[in-house]
Design a protein around this motif. Structure first.
Motif, PDB file in Angstrom:
ATOM      1  N   LEU A  57       0.813  -1.303   0.052  1.00  0.00           N
ATOM      2  CA  LEU A  57       0.147  -0.029  -0.036  1.00  0.00           C
ATOM      3  C   LEU A  57       0.884   1.087   0.127  1.00  0.00           C
ATOM      4  CD1 LEU A  57      -2.425  -0.993   2.622  1.00  0.00           C
ATOM      5  CD2 LEU A  57      -3.018  -0.832   0.164  1.00  0.00           C
ATOM      6  N   GLU A  58       0.485   2.411  -0.904  1.00  0.00           N
ATOM      7  CA  GLU A  58       1.297   3.365  -0.612  1.00  0.00           C
ATOM      8  C   GLU A  58       0.086   4.412   0.214  1.00  0.00           C
ATOM      9  OE1 GLU A  58       2.797   6.509  -4.083  1.00  0.00           O
ATOM     10  OE2 GLU A  58       0.626   6.287  -4.081  1.00  0.00           O
ATOM     11  N   LEU A  59       0.557   4.547   1.366  1.00  0.00           N
ATOM     12  CA  LEU A  59      -0.372   5.324   2.635  1.00  0.00           C
ATOM     13  C   LEU A  59      -0.411   6.925   2.053  1.00  0.00           C
ATOM     14  CD1 LEU A  59       0.892   3.699   5.890  1.00  0.00           C
ATOM     15  CD2 LEU A  59      -0.926   3.173   4.515  1.00  0.00           C
ATOM     16  N   GLN A  60      -1.542   7.513   2.025  1.00  0.00           N
ATOM     17  CA  GLN A  60      -1.733   8.578   1.947  1.00  0.00           C
ATOM     18  C   GLN A  60      -1.961   9.514   2.735  1.00  0.00           C
ATOM     19  OE1 GLN A  60      -1.610   9.396  -1.468  1.00  0.00           O
ATOM     20  NE2 GLN A  60      -1.662   7.036  -1.735  1.00  0.00           N
ATOM     21  N   ALA A  93      -7.039  14.804  -5.067  1.00  0.00           N
ATOM     22  CA  ALA A  93      -5.848  14.358  -5.785  1.00  0.00           C
ATOM     23  C   ALA A  93      -5.894  14.929  -7.127  1.00  0.00           C
ATOM     24  CB  ALA A  93      -5.889  12.666  -5.743  1.00  0.00           C
ATOM     25  N   ASN A  94      -6.951  14.661  -7.895  1.00  0.00           N
ATOM     26  CA  ASN A  94      -7.323  15.169  -9.035  1.00  0.00           C
ATOM     27  C   ASN A  94      -6.975  16.683  -9.280  1.00  0.00           C
ATOM     28  OD1 ASN A  94      -7.691  12.651 -10.123  1.00  0.00           O
ATOM     29  ND2 ASN A  94      -9.810  12.951 -10.235  1.00  0.00           N
ATOM     30  N   ALA A  95      -7.436  17.508  -8.224  1.00  0.00           N
ATOM     31  CA  ALA A  95      -7.554  19.032  -8.390  1.00  0.00           C
ATOM     32  C   ALA A  95      -5.896  19.407  -8.110  1.00  0.00           C
ATOM     33  CB  ALA A  95      -8.128  19.621  -7.069  1.00  0.00           C
ATOM     34  N   ASN A  96      -5.177  18.542  -7.277  1.00  0.00           N
ATOM     35  CA  ASN A  96      -3.732  18.936  -7.083  1.00  0.00           C
ATOM     36  C   ASN A  96      -2.805  18.508  -8.350  1.00  0.00           C
ATOM     37  OD1 ASN A  96      -4.348  19.539  -4.093  1.00  0.00           O
ATOM     38  ND2 ASN A  96      -3.789  17.558  -3.629  1.00  0.00           N
ATOM     39  N   ALA A  97      -3.472  17.505  -9.097  1.00  0.00           N
ATOM     40  CA  ALA A  97      -2.634  17.061 -10.271  1.00  0.00           C
ATOM     41  C   ALA A  97      -2.752  18.186 -11.350  1.00  0.00           C
ATOM     42  CB  ALA A  97      -3.133  15.786 -10.897  1.00  0.00           C
TER      43      ALA A  97
END
Length: 102
Positions: A57-60, A93-97
């Motif tokens: 897992l990649e912890l957010q 996450a999409n907004a940040n991208a």
């Protein structure tokens, strides 16, 4: 030795390995120092969480306070809240991208 961050209940995590790879889930329980239980309220309901090795897992950084609160109060969380937590995370996450111009 690399020190991995410790997973927390309510924390969002991206799956790195397995058929759920790249999907986002919410950690709903810590089994031990290697395994957690994850669910997203959609493919994986609260009553049938997936047991996952933390290394896969990649912890957010995001932790859903709604999920944490619900688990503390009643020991469970609705699938709707899990879906909501995941969708809020994905939207942010999409907004940040987009801001980075990717």
């Amino acid at each position: 030795m690399m020190h991995r961050s410790v997973p927390q209940v309510g924390q969002l995590a991206k799956v790195l390995k397995g058929r759920d790879a790249s999907d986002v889930y919410v950690i709903i329980d810590i089994v031990d120092d290697r395994f957690v239980l994850i669910a997203n309220g959609d493919k994986r309901k609260f009553d049938h969480p997936k047991r996952k090795n933390v290394q896969h897992l990649e912890l957010q950084s995001m932790i859903s306070s709604e999920v944490v609160q619900s688990l503390q109060e009643s020991g469970r969380v609705t699938n709707g809240k899990l879906r909501h937590a995941v969708s809020v995370y994905i939207a942010s996450a999409n907004a940040n991208a987009e801001e980075k111009g990717d």
